[in-house]
Design a protein around this motif. Structure first.
Motif, PDB file in Angstrom:
ATOM      1  N   ALA A  75      10.243  -5.674 -20.336  1.00 21.51           N
ATOM      2  CA  ALA A  75       9.416  -4.067 -19.873  1.00 21.51           C
ATOM      3  C   ALA A  75      10.322  -3.606 -18.683  1.00 21.51           C
ATOM      4  O   ALA A  75       9.861  -4.177 -17.561  1.00 21.51           O
ATOM      5  N   PRO A  76      10.050  -2.384 -18.360  1.00 17.99           N
ATOM      6  CA  PRO A  76      10.470  -1.359 -17.380  1.00 17.99           C
ATOM      7  C   PRO A  76       9.416  -1.585 -16.815  1.00 17.99           C
ATOM      8  O   PRO A  76       8.018  -1.836 -16.637  1.00 17.99           O
ATOM      9  N   VAL A  77       9.557  -1.827 -15.135  1.00 17.68           N
ATOM     10  CA  VAL A  77       8.702  -1.480 -14.062  1.00 17.68           C
ATOM     11  C   VAL A  77       8.238  -0.331 -13.260  1.00 17.68           C
ATOM     12  O   VAL A  77       9.561   0.783 -13.805  1.00 17.68           O
ATOM     13  N   THR A  78       6.905  -0.148 -12.642  1.00 14.32           N
ATOM     14  CA  THR A  78       7.587   1.063 -12.130  1.00 14.32           C
ATOM     15  C   THR A  78       6.223   0.805 -10.444  1.00 14.32           C
ATOM     16  O   THR A  78       6.805  -0.250 -10.785  1.00 14.32           O
ATOM     17  N   PHE A  79       6.806   1.679 -10.462  1.00 18.12           N
ATOM     18  CA  PHE A  79       6.414   1.420  -8.031  1.00 18.12           C
ATOM     19  C   PHE A  79       5.384   2.374  -8.099  1.00 18.12           C
ATOM     20  O   PHE A  79       5.293   3.517  -8.886  1.00 18.12           O
ATOM     21  N   SER A  80       4.690   1.943  -7.651  1.00 22.80           N
ATOM     22  CA  SER A  80       3.005   2.434  -6.823  1.00 22.80           C
ATOM     23  C   SER A  80       3.384   3.459  -5.946  1.00 22.80           C
ATOM     24  O   SER A  80       4.539   3.383  -5.671  1.00 22.80           O
ATOM     25  N   ASP A  81       2.376   4.159  -5.237  1.00 26.36           N
ATOM     26  CA  ASP A  81       2.418   4.415  -4.414  1.00 26.36           C
ATOM     27  C   ASP A  81       3.055   3.918  -2.473  1.00 26.36           C
ATOM     28  O   ASP A  81       4.128   4.767  -1.744  1.00 26.36           O
ATOM     29  N   SER A  82       2.680   3.243  -3.109  1.00 27.41           N
ATOM     30  CA  SER A  82       2.947   1.996  -1.507  1.00 27.41           C
ATOM     31  C   SER A  82       4.055   1.749  -1.901  1.00 27.41           C
ATOM     32  O   SER A  82       4.831   1.657  -1.557  1.00 27.41           O
ATOM     33  N   GLY A  83       4.287   0.888  -3.490  1.00 27.41           N
ATOM     34  CA  GLY A  83       6.156   0.745  -3.606  1.00 27.41           C
ATOM     35  C   GLY A  83       6.808   1.170  -2.981  1.00 27.41           C
ATOM     36  O   GLY A  83       7.937   1.410  -2.493  1.00 27.41           O
ATOM     37  N   ARG A  84       6.685   2.910  -3.268  1.00 25.95           N
ATOM     38  CA  ARG A  84       7.666   3.709  -4.044  1.00 25.95           C
ATOM     39  C   ARG A  84       7.668   4.709  -2.130  1.00 25.95           C
ATOM     40  O   ARG A  84       8.707   4.394  -1.870  1.00 25.95           O
ATOM     41  N   ALA A  85       6.582   4.398  -0.906  1.00 24.40           N
ATOM     42  CA  ALA A  85       6.849   4.309   0.141  1.00 24.40           C
ATOM     43  C   ALA A  85       8.066   3.309   0.810  1.00 24.40           C
ATOM     44  O   ALA A  85       8.407   4.218   1.689  1.00 24.40           O
ATOM     45  N   ALA A  86       7.526   1.980   0.372  1.00 27.55           N
ATOM     46  CA  ALA A  86       8.296   0.999   0.833  1.00 27.55           C
ATOM     47  C   ALA A  86      10.054   0.963   0.875  1.00 27.55           C
ATOM     48  O   ALA A  86      10.759   0.882   1.547  1.00 27.55           O
ATOM     49  N   ARG A  99       7.901  18.020   2.448  1.00 25.20           N
ATOM     50  CA  ARG A  99       7.421  16.515   1.796  1.00 25.20           C
ATOM     51  C   ARG A  99       5.866  16.119   2.977  1.00 25.20           C
ATOM     52  O   ARG A  99       6.073  16.743   4.200  1.00 25.20           O
ATOM     53  N   SER A 100       5.291  15.763   2.275  1.00 20.90           N
ATOM     54  CA  SER A 100       3.252  15.264   3.342  1.00 20.90           C
ATOM     55  C   SER A 100       3.546  13.890   3.447  1.00 20.90           C
ATOM     56  O   SER A 100       4.686  13.110   3.363  1.00 20.90           O
ATOM     57  N   TYR A 101       2.493  13.469   4.136  1.00 20.00           N
ATOM     58  CA  TYR A 101       2.753  12.152   4.825  1.00 20.00           C
ATOM     59  C   TYR A 101       1.342  11.222   4.680  1.00 20.00           C
ATOM     60  O   TYR A 101       1.239  10.510   4.661  1.00 20.00           O
ATOM     61  N   ASP A 102       1.147  11.839   2.706  1.00 15.70           N
ATOM     62  CA  ASP A 102      -0.198  10.676   2.686  1.00 15.70           C
ATOM     63  C   ASP A 102       0.420   9.126   2.401  1.00 15.70           C
ATOM     64  O   ASP A 102      -0.703   8.596   2.222  1.00 15.70           O
ATOM     65  N   ASN A 103       2.095   9.151   2.005  1.00 13.73           N
ATOM     66  CA  ASN A 103       2.704   8.072   1.671  1.00 13.73           C
ATOM     67  C   ASN A 103       2.665   6.742   3.001  1.00 13.73           C
ATOM     68  O   ASN A 103       1.606   5.377   3.403  1.00 13.73           O
ATOM     69  N   GLU A 104       2.386   7.642   4.540  1.00 13.56           N
ATOM     70  CA  GLU A 104       2.627   7.140   5.266  1.00 13.56           C
ATOM     71  C   GLU A 104       0.468   6.786   5.769  1.00 13.56           C
ATOM     72  O   GLU A 104       0.617   5.453   6.140  1.00 13.56           O
ATOM     73  N   ARG A 105      -0.460   7.801   5.665  1.00 13.27           N
ATOM     74  CA  ARG A 105      -1.741   7.560   5.418  1.00 13.27           C
ATOM     75  C   ARG A 105      -1.919   6.419   5.029  1.00 13.27           C
ATOM     76  O   ARG A 105      -2.622   5.525   5.337  1.00 13.27           O
ATOM     77  N   GLU A 106      -1.736   5.975   3.816  1.00  8.43           N
ATOM     78  CA  GLU A 106      -1.863   5.489   2.477  1.00  8.43           C
ATOM     79  C   GLU A 106      -1.494   3.764   2.936  1.00  8.43           C
ATOM     80  O   GLU A 106      -1.979   2.771   3.242  1.00  8.43           O
ATOM     81  N   MET A 107      -0.552   3.460   3.605  1.00 13.44           N
ATOM     82  CA  MET A 107       0.251   2.951   4.057  1.00 13.44           C
ATOM     83  C   MET A 107      -0.619   1.932   5.314  1.00 13.44           C
ATOM     84  O   MET A 107      -1.270   0.289   5.416  1.00 13.44           O
ATOM     85  N   ILE A 108      -1.046   3.159   6.566  1.00 11.66           N
ATOM     86  CA  ILE A 108      -2.219   2.913   7.514  1.00 11.66           C
ATOM     87  C   ILE A 108      -3.168   1.922   6.546  1.00 11.66           C
ATOM     88  O   ILE A 108      -3.629   1.062   6.923  1.00 11.66           O
ATOM     89  N   PHE A 109      -3.679   2.587   5.983  1.00 13.55           N
ATOM     90  CA  PHE A 109      -5.297   2.387   4.948  1.00 13.55           C
ATOM     91  C   PHE A 109      -4.950   0.710   4.380  1.00 13.55           C
ATOM     92  O   PHE A 109      -6.225   0.234   4.622  1.00 13.55           O
ATOM     93  N   ASN A 110      -4.107   1.073   3.419  1.00 11.78           N
ATOM     94  CA  ASN A 110      -3.658  -0.390   3.215  1.00 11.78           C
ATOM     95  C   ASN A 110      -3.760  -1.726   4.405  1.00 11.78           C
ATOM     96  O   ASN A 110      -3.881  -3.040   3.781  1.00 11.78           O
ATOM     97  N   LEU A 111      -2.853  -1.349   5.682  1.00 10.43           N
ATOM     98  CA  LEU A 111      -3.000  -2.598   6.963  1.00 10.43           C
ATOM     99  C   LEU A 111      -4.245  -2.583   6.966  1.00 10.43           C
ATOM    100  O   LEU A 111      -5.124  -3.698   6.738  1.00 10.43           O
ATOM    101  N   ILE A 112      -5.469  -1.986   7.279  1.00  7.41           N
ATOM    102  CA  ILE A 112      -7.159  -1.965   7.331  1.00  7.41           C
ATOM    103  C   ILE A 112      -7.840  -2.322   6.579  1.00  7.41           C
ATOM    104  O   ILE A 112      -8.220  -3.809   6.362  1.00  7.41           O
TER     105      ILE A 112
END
Length: 415
Positions: free
Chosen positions: A220-231, A286-299
């Protein structure tokens, strides 16, 4: 050819055709320039030097040059100069006569004789010994060479395309590469951009590799979440496309059918790759939504750890009553330390007044109000983006569903 960048909306038809023919994936303007430059120089019988880091796909460009040149119906031979021992490299390239050295039981043609009329690609050309460099220079200047053990001059009509990941000018200054050979090889140079400078090409390649490996392994194929794509986008990829392909292959095999996030991606990167570096050539939009989301994930991960610690304390002290605690002002002697700590982006540790709870010391400092506001807003945004689907929202935020449900109830978001 001028090194003008080509936008993905203005890709010439021949560049698009060459990419499709050889399976080159990517819309990076620098990549388009490299392909266009290879096509432009192909009909002109000049030596070409392809420069780029290891793993960037330099081997595609001599193929483009050969297939768009008048030599396309003749032989194309690729030689990895770094993989041939120094003692046999002359024999491999130029051939040898019977009895010219121990083990030479018969005469043998070399690559320059075999590819007569065609194209030879010398990969890792900087690894050639100086004596072989002299032989190569003679071929480039006169088309003549000698077989090992022979005194008969032979002629060859061949086009040479070389590639290296080494700074050849430095190698020349160090005495490891002939200066005259450098200028003879680099009549035309093609620079291949590293993966970290190709912006969204990282995600295009990731999807392509994930699909290819799922088909190959029948999983089965894998998909990448927003945080996975950011990584994936923010890792520097020192091994370039080759390393990305290896990482995605492992993910496709061991995480088949899963939605892969940042933490999972991190498990397949080197142990010292804990800090992600921004890609250098992101598109202007390019936006910085991914960067903000990574910060929220850390929080949220920190919040989850605090919640677990609270839960363990409550289990040990069932009579503990949740209450606000008084926080004393830090003493004057601690002012400098607190200012330094805040400047580094870290909240200072609060001093807790436990005079009202002598039996059970409080170990958890109160969270700042601004953190709660960010937490609530992040949850609301995630729920809105996912149409209220809590399971997907929790996965996106990097927290458990249980924690998300509790937070929704705590903030009154279930009304």
């Amino acid at each position: 050819m001028p090194q003008e960048l080509i936008s993905k909306n203005e890709i010439p038809a021949d560049v698009r055709q060459a990419k499709q023919r050889l399976g080159i994936v990517g819309n990076s303007p620098m990549l388009q320039v490299a392909v266009a430059r290879a096509i432009r120089v192909a009909p002109i019988d000049l030596s070409v030097l392809v420069i780029g880091e290891s793993g960037t796909g330099k081997e595609f460009f001599p193929q483009i040059i050969h297939s768009y040149s008048p030599r396309k119906h003749s032989k194309y031979i690729a030689v990895n100069c770094g993989a041939i021992p120094e003692g046999t490299i002359d024999s491999e390239l130029f051939g040898h006569e019977k009895g010219s050295f121990t083990g030479a039981v018969a005469s043998r043609k070399g690559y320059f004789e075999e590819a007569n009329g065609g194209t030879i690609f010398l990969d890792e050309v900087a690894e050639l010994p100086l004596t072989t460099q002299a032989r190569l220079l003679r071929v480039l200047e006169t088309g003549e060479f000698l077989k090992v053990g022979s005194s008969t001059v032979q002629k060859t009509n061949i086009r040479v395309v070389a590639a290296t990941n080494v700074d050849l000018l430095k190698a020349v200054s160090d005495g490891r590469f002939r200066e005259d050979l450098y200028y003879r090889l680099s009549t035309v140079q093609i620079n291949i951009p590293p993966l970290r400078e190709r912006g969204d090409d990282i995600l295009l390649l990731s999807r392509k590799f994930a699909s290819d490996f799922a088909e190959r392994y029948r999983t089965a194929p894998v998909t990448f979440s927003d945080s996975g794509r950011a990584a994936l986008s923010h890792y520097s990829w020192p091994g370039n496309v080759r390393q990305l392909k290896n990482v995605v292959e492992q993910i496709a095999l061991f995480e088949s059918g899963q939605t892969v996030g940042q933490e999972t991606v991190g498990c397949y990167l080197p142990a010292n790759a804990t800090v992600y570096a921004p890609a250098l050539a992101a598109s202007p939009s390019r936006s910085y939504d991914n960067e903000r989301e990574m910060i929220f994930n850390l929080i949220f991960r920190l919040q989850n750890q605090i919640d677990d610690l609270k839960s363990r304390l409550e289990d040990k002290h069932p009579k503990l009553v949740e209450a606000f605690v008084d926080v004393k002002d830090p003493s004057p002697s601690d002012d400098n330390n607190d200012h330094e700590t805040q400047a580094a982006g870290v909240m200072p540790t609060a001093l807790v007044d436990i005079s009202h709870t002598p039996a059970v010391p409080s170990l958890i400092p109160p969270e700042p109000h601004s953190l709660e506001e960010k937490e609530r807003q992040a949850i609301e945004d995630a729920l809105e983006r996912n149409n209220g689907r809590r399971k997907i929202a929790a996965r996106e935020l990097g927290i458990s569903e249980r924690t998300l449900y509790r937070k929704i109830k705590e903030y009154g978001l279930d009304q």
